[in-house]
Enzyme design. Sequence first.
Site, PDB file in Angstrom:
ATOM      1  N   TYR A 161       0.831  -1.214   0.000  1.00 52.97           N
ATOM      2  CA  TYR A 161       0.000   0.000   0.000  1.00 52.97           C
ATOM      3  C   TYR A 161       0.858   1.254   0.000  1.00 52.97           C
ATOM      4  O   TYR A 161       0.652   2.173  -0.807  1.00 52.97           O
ATOM      5  CB  TYR A 161      -0.920  -0.009   1.219  1.00 52.97           C
ATOM      6  CG  TYR A 161      -1.739   1.251   1.374  1.00 52.97           C
ATOM      7  CD1 TYR A 161      -2.760   1.561   0.481  1.00 52.97           C
ATOM      8  CD2 TYR A 161      -1.483   2.136   2.428  1.00 52.97           C
ATOM      9  CE1 TYR A 161      -3.514   2.721   0.630  1.00 52.97           C
ATOM     10  CE2 TYR A 161      -2.231   3.295   2.580  1.00 52.97           C
ATOM     11  CZ  TYR A 161      -3.247   3.583   1.679  1.00 52.97           C
ATOM     12  OH  TYR A 161      -3.985   4.736   1.831  1.00 52.97           O
ATOM     13  N   LYS A 165       1.236   4.336  -2.867  1.00 48.13           N
ATOM     14  CA  LYS A 165       0.977   5.749  -2.591  1.00 48.13           C
ATOM     15  C   LYS A 165       2.215   6.600  -2.898  1.00 48.13           C
ATOM     16  O   LYS A 165       2.097   7.727  -3.394  1.00 48.13           O
ATOM     17  CB  LYS A 165       0.525   5.925  -1.141  1.00 48.13           C
ATOM     18  CG  LYS A 165      -0.874   5.393  -0.889  1.00 48.13           C
ATOM     19  CD  LYS A 165      -1.873   6.025  -1.826  1.00 48.13           C
ATOM     20  CE  LYS A 165      -3.265   5.483  -1.697  1.00 48.13           C
ATOM     21  NZ  LYS A 165      -4.220   6.150  -2.612  1.00 48.13           N
TER      22      LYS A 165
END
Length: 258
Positions: A161, A165
């Site tokens: 994750y 990002k």
Amino acid sequence: MPDFEGLSLKGKTAIVTGASRGIGAGIALLLGKRGANVVVNYAGAADRAEKVVKAIEEAGSKAVAVQADVSKPTGHQKLVKAALDISATGKIEIIVHNAALGEEANLPDITEEFYDKHLDCNLRGPIFLTQAALPHIPRGGKIVFLSSAAARLGVGGQSVYAATKAANEALVRVWAKELGQSHGITVNAVNPGPVATDQWYASDEQFFKDMQPLIDSTPAAARVAEVDDIAPLVVFLCTDDSRWSTGGVLCANGGLYN
């Protein structure tokens, strides 16, 4: 004296991915209140998406709920068509890349399937949706990413994750150059930390215990953010008053990092 006309979005059209709940819903509604017509993208919660559409329509703007997988070309074409159908100008002035997967897994537990589904949603989706929409984005267009404090904080369990990002923030910097003078488009991101959405409240007790020291250390205030703390920052980057801001990441995490 300022007249605030630069904050109006009247007559513009926006696509907001992952807009049926949480931050995405807040952004979509505020865009509608500022006058934009909004495509409310959702994956599975049709009833929630329709509630967002109804609220936008009650504010006086057009809106449509569109179920589409942002990781698939068919989803991209569906969203672009829906935006053009409700556009007053025949253009798509705003894209907000909000949809994302954020499941946690420590390094030994990451599978190829886990990796692929996060990259498909969080990276493939924004790249190819933007590519599909680009011929319809006019000069003065705005692209905004929802990044995350996870991109820089180094939170355990967020290898994939956090990497996606950080990749989103890299796209912001690259596209600001690629799409700036040539297309007249600005590209920015905001980077929330913990936000009190339904997903936040669905977490277990251990998660809240682990997060408390981070919340207590937040410079702006020792609390978790609300959607209303985040949405206005995103919407500002969609307005003409943000025209001299591009390639940047706007702090939306209470000062956890800048």
